[in-house]
Each structure stands twice: as C-alpha cells, then as structure tokens.
Design an enzyme around this catalytic site. Structure first.
Site, PDB file in Angstrom:
ATOM      1  N   ARG A 278       0.842  -1.197   0.000  1.00  0.00           N
ATOM      2  CA  ARG A 278       0.000   0.000   0.000  1.00  0.00           C
ATOM      3  C   ARG A 278       0.874   1.243   0.000  1.00  0.00           C
ATOM      4  O   ARG A 278       1.800   1.360   0.805  1.00  0.00           O
ATOM      5  CB  ARG A 278      -0.934   0.000   1.213  1.00  0.00           C
ATOM      6  CG  ARG A 278      -1.922  -1.168   1.150  1.00  0.00           C
ATOM      7  CD  ARG A 278      -2.956  -1.136   2.242  1.00  0.00           C
ATOM      8  NE  ARG A 278      -3.787  -2.347   2.186  1.00  0.00           N
ATOM      9  CZ  ARG A 278      -4.725  -2.644   3.071  1.00  0.00           C
ATOM     10  NH1 ARG A 278      -4.964  -1.826   4.080  1.00  0.00           N
ATOM     11  NH2 ARG A 278      -5.435  -3.764   2.948  1.00  0.00           N
ATOM     12  N   ARG A 293       1.700   2.191  10.185  1.00  0.00           N
ATOM     13  CA  ARG A 293       1.297   2.517   8.813  1.00  0.00           C
ATOM     14  C   ARG A 293       2.509   2.343   7.906  1.00  0.00           C
ATOM     15  O   ARG A 293       3.375   3.215   7.825  1.00  0.00           O
ATOM     16  CB  ARG A 293       0.760   3.950   8.736  1.00  0.00           C
ATOM     17  CG  ARG A 293       0.007   4.255   7.437  1.00  0.00           C
ATOM     18  CD  ARG A 293      -0.585   5.658   7.468  1.00  0.00           C
ATOM     19  NE  ARG A 293      -1.559   5.820   8.529  1.00  0.00           N
ATOM     20  CZ  ARG A 293      -2.840   5.457   8.455  1.00  0.00           C
ATOM     21  NH1 ARG A 293      -3.310   4.915   7.350  1.00  0.00           N
ATOM     22  NH2 ARG A 293      -3.662   5.649   9.479  1.00  0.00           N
ATOM     23  N   GLU A 367      -6.900   0.043  14.667  1.00  0.00           N
ATOM     24  CA  GLU A 367      -7.544  -0.918  13.758  1.00  0.00           C
ATOM     25  C   GLU A 367      -6.575  -2.025  13.353  1.00  0.00           C
ATOM     26  O   GLU A 367      -5.460  -1.763  12.917  1.00  0.00           O
ATOM     27  CB  GLU A 367      -8.038  -0.202  12.507  1.00  0.00           C
ATOM     28  CG  GLU A 367      -8.709  -1.136  11.498  1.00  0.00           C
ATOM     29  CD  GLU A 367      -8.765  -0.562  10.095  1.00  0.00           C
ATOM     30  OE1 GLU A 367      -8.637  -1.343   9.143  1.00  0.00           O
ATOM     31  OE2 GLU A 367      -8.899   0.680   9.977  1.00  0.00           O
ATOM     32  N   SER A 370     -10.761  -5.652   9.410  1.00  0.00           N
ATOM     33  CA  SER A 370     -11.986  -5.099   8.827  1.00  0.00           C
ATOM     34  C   SER A 370     -12.778  -6.226   8.187  1.00  0.00           C
ATOM     35  O   SER A 370     -12.290  -6.873   7.255  1.00  0.00           O
ATOM     36  CB  SER A 370     -11.670  -4.031   7.773  1.00  0.00           C
ATOM     37  OG  SER A 370     -11.137  -2.876   8.371  1.00  0.00           O
ATOM     38  N   ARG A 408       1.723  -5.113  11.981  1.00  0.00           N
ATOM     39  CA  ARG A 408       0.970  -4.185  12.843  1.00  0.00           C
ATOM     40  C   ARG A 408       0.587  -4.839  14.153  1.00  0.00           C
ATOM     41  O   ARG A 408       0.637  -4.203  15.217  1.00  0.00           O
ATOM     42  CB  ARG A 408      -0.270  -3.655  12.124  1.00  0.00           C
ATOM     43  CG  ARG A 408      -1.054  -2.678  12.992  1.00  0.00           C
ATOM     44  CD  ARG A 408      -2.271  -2.101  12.298  1.00  0.00           C
ATOM     45  NE  ARG A 408      -1.918  -1.135  11.271  1.00  0.00           N
ATOM     46  CZ  ARG A 408      -2.796  -0.341  10.669  1.00  0.00           C
ATOM     47  NH1 ARG A 408      -4.086  -0.414  10.997  1.00  0.00           N
ATOM     48  NH2 ARG A 408      -2.410   0.522   9.746  1.00  0.00           N
TER      49      ARG A 408
END
Length: 444
Positions: A278, A293, A367, A370, A408
């Site tokens: 990403r 991130r 987070e 999802s 993460r």
C-alpha cells in the site's frame, strides 16, 4: 457495481448513499446516458433487422432459379422490373447501413461513458450502519479482554524491538525508503508464527488455503472494487498493466470471475497468506513512527462466496468476524469491535465491522481487522455467478475479513506482553511455532 435497474427505479436512494459515504458520482448523468444508450441500441437493432430482411429480399430477386423468382415471372413480372425493384431495395439497404455505422460509433462512446459512470456508483449501506462522518463516529459494539495494569513504565514496540534486536527500522528505511522496516531473529519468527497460527485456525474451520498472485491484472483490481477509486493507493506496473495487491482479498474474490458456479458448490470458503502493498498516499506525516502505517506487510485473509441471500450473508459476516476475534483471543490481546459508520465505509461495502486492538504506545485502540460484506457488488463487476436448482442464474454474494495482519499486530503483542526486564512473553498459542520458546530475550 449495482444493477442499473435498481438505480433507475430509485435514483434518490443512490444519491443519498453517495452523500452518506462521501462518494463522488453523477447519478443524473448516468440516468441520462443510460436512456440514450438504450435508444441507440434499439434504433441500431431495428436497422439491423431491416438490413437482414432487405438482404433476404435481395437474394430472392437475384436468384432466377428460386421458386419465388419463377412465381414472380409467372405472375407477369419481367426480369427488368425485378432488377429495378432489386436496385431500389439495394439503395434502401445502403441508406440503412449508412445510418448504422454512426450509431455503432455512438453506441461505443455512450457505453464507455456508461461503464465509467457505473464504476463510480456506491452500494447503499445497510440500515444497521450508523450515520457518521468519519471513524470517530464508529459505534462500539463490545470490548473483549482487559487492558493489563503493569507496575513499571512500558516501552513502545520500537524501543523493545531495538533493545531485543528484533526490529530494525533504520536499515529498512535505508533499503526502501520511509515506512519500511526489517524484522530479524525472533522478530521474524514471531511474525511468521502469527501467520501460521492464523492459517492453521482457518484450515481447521474448513477454509481452503490458496497461494495466490500478488501482482494482478488491472481488471482484477477493478472487479473487486479497488479501481478506479483506490488507484492512487496501489503500486502500479504500468508497462505490464498490472498492480500489486493491497490484500489477498483481490485474487481470492476474483478466483472464480467470469464463471457460473453450481449452487451445490456454495458456500466457498478460501483463505490465503500473502504480501500486501500500500502506497499510503495522503498519509504524509500521519503514523510515521513504528510499524502502524507501512508500505509492505503480510496478512492472512478470509473470503466467503455464497448464495444471493441477504440473511445468509449476515450469518457469514458474523462467522468471519468471530474467526478474527478467536485469533486475537489466542494471542491474549484485548480488543473492541466497532460498527463502522457511513462516512468510513468503502464504496462497495454494505456493512463493515472493524476490530481495534489496544496499543499502549498509542494510548488507544488501533484498527487491526476489517470484516466486510458486499452482497453482489463485487460479483457483478467480476461476473461471478451461480446456477440454482431451477437453472436460474444469479450473482453471488461476497464477504471478506482479515484473519491477522502483521507486523501491525506486533505493536500490541510486544507492548502488552512485555516484562519489567524488557523481555517479551510469548502467548501459549504461538509457542509451538516458536520452538516452544516461552519468551523473547536479548541475544547473548
């Protein structure tokens, strides 16, 4: 992608969905283009029918051996008269063909605009989705696990990683630029162990593991809804017209694209471990420290393809959410589940539940998962269908959720399992994957 009939029937509902989701689209223009598209198609098809019929007539007029030609002569027609009539029909045919050609060009142009506009239309959210502007208005559903109260000053994961020599961010940045890292020693083993644990749990639950491409054709990104809207977040290989995926959801969901499955084969449950890429475009200055991130991570993803049944989709949504919660519980990490509000939903999502894990260094939940259901939004783009017992063809429903994403998840795992002496307790579920080691200690 939605059924155009649904959009025609209630365009105001689609406009409201776009407003709630903050998606830019022009519903009125789509309706206008769709109307012209159908007019052009109908006119062109009418002219083609006339052309076919005229061609059949010409064939009769120009075949003296045919029964029709012989009957025409017997009725008093002369060959010259038939020839004159044939010429008139031919002139009419030429005029029809001249009208068809520009219509076909207009049809091509109007369909290109129609297709482009359709790709911008959002899926209306479920009535169960709370209305809100952004992630600050997501609604907490439940909190699981207790945040430990430790009697010493906690170190963050970056400090722990440096002191234990298991995370090297500086050299990762040296090799690949910002938002990169290197895991080494027990850090790399811990990373791999988490992925193996998650995949084993999914296989035990009946999910079929796949090894999938992470470099895919652009139409696969479009089919799963990541293009055109998320194009700026993807790493592109323009020379080959391919893109690096940000999640294994893309190849897993597209695996049966352009296929008609049997209803008996559903539901299909897949999982895959893959690298994910990403660009984090638009995140300049945001979450720059540590592993939160980053540009490259690995993830175990779960995807379900099922019948076109709203209630069944909801059942599977709860299932994939529970799968992820079970992994976090095995890792002995406290978390909460939130119902994502309209302004934080993606274009194609009907409803999404995020799992946020407690991260001491952020002094908040972050987070980590999802879980989304799409109904037939992705399936329409992918032409992913099934045939029921009555031989009727339907679009499938699709769902997906992170099983675990790392590194993460190393943030809460290292920070919450640390000891006063700087060592890290390894959760019991991971120890078989870590050579039965109970803790991570500085290398001697």
């Amino acid at each position: 992608m939605l059924d155009i009939k649904v959009i025609r029937e209630d365009p105001e509902r689609i406009k409201e969905a776009a407003r709630l989701k903050k998606v830019t689209c022009d519903v009125d223009r789509l309706i206008e283009v769709d109307k012209r598209r159908r007019e052009v198609q109908q006119e062109a098809e009418s002219l083609r029918t006339q052309s076919r019929e005229g061609g059949q007539q010409i064939a009769l007029y120009r075949n003296p051996k045919s029964d029709w030609y012989k009957r025409a002569i017997e009725s008093g027609k002369t060959a010259d008269e038939l020839s004159t009539e044939a010429k008139k029909i031919q002139d009419d045919l030429n005029a029809i063909k001249a009208r068809i050609k520009p219509l076909e060009e207009e049809d091509r142009i109007v369909n290109e605009e129609f297709d482009a506009l359709m790709l911008t239309i959002p899926q209306p959210p479920s009535p169960d989705v709370p209305t809100g502007e952004d992630d600050t208005e997501n609604v907490e559903l439940r909190v699981v696990g207790n945040i430990p109260e430790l009697d010493f000053e906690l170190k963050d994961h970056v400090t722990l990683g440096r002191d234990l020599d298991i995370i090297d961010i500086e050299r990762g940045v040296k090799l690949a630029g910002s938002r990169n890292y290197i895991l080494k020693g027990d850090g790399a083993l811990l990373h791999q162990s988490i992925l193996r644990l998650a995949q084993d749990m999914m296989v035990q639950r009946g999910f079929v593991p796949l090894t999938v491409p992470t470099l895919v054709r652009e139409e696969v990104m479009t089919g799963t809804g990541y293009f055109p809207g998320g194009r700026d977040q993807a790493y592109l290989c323009e020379r080959d017209e391919k893109a690096l995926v940000g999640t294994a959801e893309v190849p897993l969901t597209a695996y049966h694209s352009d296929e008609i499955l049997s209803e008996d084969d559903l539901p299909i449950k897949y999982c895959a471990t893959s690298a994910c890429f990403r660009r984090e475009a638009g995140a300049a200055g945001k979450d720059t420290a540590g592993l939160y991130r980053i540009h490259l991570f690995e993830k175990v993803e779960q995807v379900i393809i099922c019948r076109n049944d709203v209630e069944l989709s909801k059942v599977f949504h709860r299932e994939i959410l529970q799968n992820a919660e079970d992994v976090l519980q095995a890792l002995e990490l406290p978390y909460r589940v939130v119902n994502v509000c309209t302004g934080d939903l993606g274009q194609g999502q009907v409803q999404k539940f995020d799992i946020e894990t407690w991260m001491p260094s952020r002094n908040s939940y972050g987070e980590t998962h999802s879980a989304s259901r799409f109904y037939e939004f992705q399936a329409r783009r992918l032409k992913l269908r099934y045939r029921d017992g009555s031989k009727k063809i339907h679009f499938c429903h699709t769902l997906n959720n992170t099983v675990i994403a790392t590194p993460r998840i190393l943030i809460p795992l290292l920070e919450l399992h640390q000891n006063k002496d700087g060592t890290i307790n390894i959760p019991r579920a991971l120890r078989p994957y870590m050579q039965n080691k109970e803790r991570i200690e500085p290398r001697s």
